[in-house]
Design an enzyme around this catalytic site. Sequence first.
Site, PDB file in Angstrom:
ATOM      1  N   LYS A  54      40.771 -19.799  17.736  1.00 22.37           N
ATOM      2  CA  LYS A  54      41.673 -20.743  18.402  1.00 22.37           C
ATOM      3  C   LYS A  54      41.293 -22.332  18.530  1.00 22.37           C
ATOM      4  O   LYS A  54      41.865 -23.367  19.063  1.00 22.37           O
ATOM      5  CB  LYS A  54      41.973 -20.281  19.731  1.00 22.37           C
ATOM      6  CG  LYS A  54      42.900 -18.924  20.046  1.00 22.37           C
ATOM      7  CD  LYS A  54      43.071 -18.510  21.426  1.00 22.37           C
ATOM      8  CE  LYS A  54      43.665 -17.238  21.697  1.00 22.37           C
ATOM      9  NZ  LYS A  54      45.296 -17.324  21.564  1.00 22.37           N
ATOM     10  N   HIS A 110      49.384  -6.652  16.689  1.00 25.16           N
ATOM     11  CA  HIS A 110      49.063  -7.998  17.334  1.00 25.16           C
ATOM     12  C   HIS A 110      48.119  -8.845  16.665  1.00 25.16           C
ATOM     13  O   HIS A 110      47.764  -9.911  17.098  1.00 25.16           O
ATOM     14  CB  HIS A 110      48.740  -7.962  18.887  1.00 25.16           C
ATOM     15  CG  HIS A 110      50.131  -7.447  19.682  1.00 25.16           C
ATOM     16  ND1 HIS A 110      50.932  -8.414  20.155  1.00 25.16           N
ATOM     17  CD2 HIS A 110      50.570  -6.206  19.975  1.00 25.16           C
ATOM     18  CE1 HIS A 110      51.803  -7.969  20.682  1.00 25.16           C
ATOM     19  NE2 HIS A 110      51.565  -6.521  20.793  1.00 25.16           N
ATOM     20  N   THR A 150      52.350 -17.584  22.356  1.00 28.37           N
ATOM     21  CA  THR A 150      53.218 -17.493  23.183  1.00 28.37           C
ATOM     22  C   THR A 150      53.233 -18.729  24.255  1.00 28.37           C
ATOM     23  O   THR A 150      54.464 -19.225  24.659  1.00 28.37           O
ATOM     24  CB  THR A 150      53.424 -16.279  23.838  1.00 28.37           C
ATOM     25  OG1 THR A 150      52.116 -15.945  24.609  1.00 28.37           O
ATOM     26  CG2 THR A 150      54.104 -15.066  23.284  1.00 28.37           C
ATOM     27  N   LYS A 163      55.954 -21.520  25.735  1.00 27.70           N
ATOM     28  CA  LYS A 163      56.284 -21.867  27.186  1.00 27.70           C
ATOM     29  C   LYS A 163      56.164 -23.440  27.065  1.00 27.70           C
ATOM     30  O   LYS A 163      56.938 -24.303  27.942  1.00 27.70           O
ATOM     31  CB  LYS A 163      54.983 -21.317  27.911  1.00 27.70           C
ATOM     32  CG  LYS A 163      54.916 -19.836  28.038  1.00 27.70           C
ATOM     33  CD  LYS A 163      53.718 -19.530  28.679  1.00 27.70           C
ATOM     34  CE  LYS A 163      53.625 -18.095  28.445  1.00 27.70           C
ATOM     35  NZ  LYS A 163      52.001 -17.666  28.678  1.00 27.70           N
TER      36      LYS A 163
HETATM   37  C1  LIG Z   1      51.037 -17.284  27.885  1.00 30.00           C
HETATM   38  C2  LIG Z   1      49.644 -16.938  28.304  1.00 30.00           C
HETATM   39  C3  LIG Z   1      48.550 -16.532  27.190  1.00 30.00           C
HETATM   40  C4  LIG Z   1      48.913 -16.787  25.784  1.00 30.00           C
HETATM   41  O1  LIG Z   1      48.417 -18.132  25.513  1.00 30.00           O
HETATM   42  P1  LIG Z   1      48.273 -18.248  23.666  1.00 30.00           P
HETATM   43  O2  LIG Z   1      48.181 -19.791  23.781  1.00 30.00           O
HETATM   44  O3  LIG Z   1      49.509 -17.653  23.091  1.00 30.00           O
HETATM   45  O4  LIG Z   1      47.159 -17.631  23.322  1.00 30.00           O
HETATM   46  C5  LIG Z   1      47.225 -16.272  28.119  1.00 30.00           C
HETATM   47  N1  LIG Z   1      47.129 -16.419  29.270  1.00 30.00           N
HETATM   48  C6  LIG Z   1      48.136 -16.753  30.256  1.00 30.00           C
HETATM   49  C7  LIG Z   1      47.777 -16.830  31.555  1.00 30.00           C
HETATM   50  C8  LIG Z   1      49.388 -16.930  29.726  1.00 30.00           C
HETATM   51  O5  LIG Z   1      50.319 -17.273  30.468  1.00 30.00           O
END
Ligand SMILES: *Cc1c(COP(=O)(O)O)cnc(C)c1O
Length: 844
Positions: free
Chosen positions: A581, A382, A686, A690
């Site tokens: 990030k 990862h 991820t 979304k």
């Molecule tokens: C999807 C999700 C993440 C991952 O977010 P990234 O922007 O891909 O790092 C982290 N925390 C929560 C609560 C999520 O639903």
Amino acid sequence: MTTTEKSNGATGYGVAAKIPASAHPMAGEPKEIASNINYHVRYSPHFSAFKFEPEQAYYATAESVRDRLVQQWNETYLHYHKVDPKQTYYLSMEYLQGRALTNAIGNLNIQDAYADALNKLGHKLEEIVEQEKDAALGNGGLGRLASCFLDSMATLNLPAWGYGLRYRYGLFKQRITKEGQEESADDWLEKFSPWEVVRHDVVYPVRFFGQVEVQPSGFRKWVGGEVVKALAYDVPIPGYKTKNTISLRLWEAKASAEDFNLFQFNDGKYESAAQLHSSAQQICAVLYPGDATENGKLLRLKQQFFLCSASLQDMICTFKERKVGKGSWKWSEFPSKVAVQLNDTHPTLAIPELMRLLMDDEGLGWDEAWDVTTRTIAYTNHTVLPEALEKWSQAVMWKLLPRHMEIIEEIDKRFMEMIHSTRPDLESKLPSMRILDKNPQKPVVRMANLCVVSAHTVNGVAQLHSDILKSELFADYVSIWPTKFQNKTNGITPRRWLRFCSPQLSNIITKWLKTDQWVTNLDLLTDLRKFADKTDFQAEWESAKMANKQRLAQYILKVTGVTIDPNSLFDIQVKRIHEYKRQLLNILGAIYRYKKLKEMSPEERKSTTSRTIMIGGKAFATYTNAKRIVKLVCDVGAVVNNDPEVNSYLKVVFVPNYNVSVAEVLIPGSELSQHISTAGMEASGTSNMKFSLNGCLIIGTLDGANVEIREEIGEENFFLFGATADEVPQLRKDRENGLFKPDPRFEEAKQFIRSGAFGSYDYNPLLESLEGNSGYGRGDYFLVGHDFPSYMDAQARVDEAYKDRKRWTKMSILSTAGSGKFSSDRTISQYAKEIWNIEECRVP
Ligand SMILES: *Cc1c(COP(=O)(O)O)cnc(C)c1O
């Protein structure tokens, strides 16, 4: 409403008093469901009698839903037992489950009946679901991925289970004060969780410390030390519109009663009497943050081993149970019945533990045990961040797990022998390829190397990331095992992340596609492209987005007191706070925007695009720079939001306590989201998926899954900027050589902070990280300065695009339409076919 009535006495029970109580678990009609909920209020009481406020209604509703799940769950278990299919066991230290009620009644397809039933009882389903606490047994993306995977495994009717730990406290709660972020324990089990079932008959011993005893026959056995019991708690995971309901089995550590020293206790030595008890309790006390480096190393290692040992003993037990009465069997069949997936290196100890169980408990020889182990275990990487690659001190390992260290030494020795005899050309690479690093200062075990040497398959989580694994991190191994390395681009479950979190948009999609099959076949969304220009479709799309924006604005008002305008562009970045990030890039952009707005005349301001910038996420408690970024966002918000000259054009909001439930409100209401990591550093991401699925446009770098998202939805619908992954190393070198020339806009933004425009907090350490050409905490390792100008240019393109609403709506539709690939159903199907070799096993 019951909520307004007194809670003591019969009146507190309100309208529910008129409805009978009945235990029928599979009730279909709202009236019967209401009776079943009433049954739980009366006969599975957890609160004072006749109390029926939203909290009691939530627990009773959840228990009523659980009855149904238990029925399907038992059928699933029996069916798997009978058919004895090959099964996958997913090992993960983290699951970010969020709430379960909406998901369960949605997957069971009984939401309308439950909404009606609750109405009859004087409650509203939307209010009741809000009572549930998030199960946050994870930090971020990696844990949420595991939870999305479980949903897809169940929905695809795959024989698969998850194993994890039942942390007493989940990821900390975040509050924002004048000082910035404040953490407190997340007491998710304070009352109890209606979604877990303890299995008092599923208990395994797990040993720590002790020594290896060598018998005259040469047979080795691990003895002594301390033994803790692992007790199973099962969480039902229902599939969408299928009977299949799988398990997430979470282990809790328990000491035996014999370990409690009654004599010492009677002697007044309370602490030493209960010592083993409290040391057992510590194992599952808290979730450790994924990317923190220094943290109670021994305890974390104990947690990892505890998960691996209990889970493997359970798999072996299930394997044997399913063989009973089916004739003779051989251990070589184990890999044709069991697939184990390691979610990152955290459960790497499964490798030596399976070897140990097979050799020392089951009597297999090394070669046979190695063959079984390597055909069983697969590993997902990862991260390529060096500080996040796990390395355990050999000294600590010898102390805690002496038998496993023997086995790891043997694996390392045999790997070296293999290189000596078959690949002398790789001899010079051996020091970095070995599992044991014999560096005399700090000898360590490299967990990723142990995984690569032992697993039959190694996969990355997005194409770019898997390519980097093959060309950099694991490059030396590729020529030995060219077919071992694969890609499995991550995905998200369309149930939680569209169907249930945005019912209105979902209904529009279903109406226009004339089917709801997209919920399990997300590629069908591509058909939305046909309607992307249609005025009436666009109007419906915009009205659903607007309703979601209004819901989000109400939420922001409730949790922050800030009023935001649903007609402004909703621009969101939510994820853990980390320098790679680059939330800092985002807020520096906001600061620059604010400064320019201040310099404009009122007339000029009117032609700009109004924005609401929302940033949320948790910073690990000891990660000081991340906490400074949180503080900066809050300080900028306090100034901008209270500046009457510009606050109708710009608002900056820090959204507190980001978690799955907060994400379910934010994401449907988003229009632009930021995925702006330094290229090459985000393995996949991820939340980008979304957002995109919810018709939100992305401003982002060519990193992780952004690359594939852009390919799918079209480059004209993606706001791209920044250096690419292959440019990054040279840019860092140039910087070290003093060749970087900052853009004047970047200097202006930093200078504005220094001027004290956002208060007197000492931002120097944060600003210094962006300055100089090298050094610890200096030299802008994450290339914020380099990418700033192209970021601002991309933001200007966003502003322009938003002015043309028709064009924007079309881009929004095309984002959703192009998101089909990012369903975790696709990801899990690929794992099932290409790694696990398992097949559907549908419960009749
Ligand atoms: C999807 C999700 C993440 C991952 O977010 P990234 O922007 O891909 O790092 C982290 N925390 C929560 C609560 C999520 O639903």
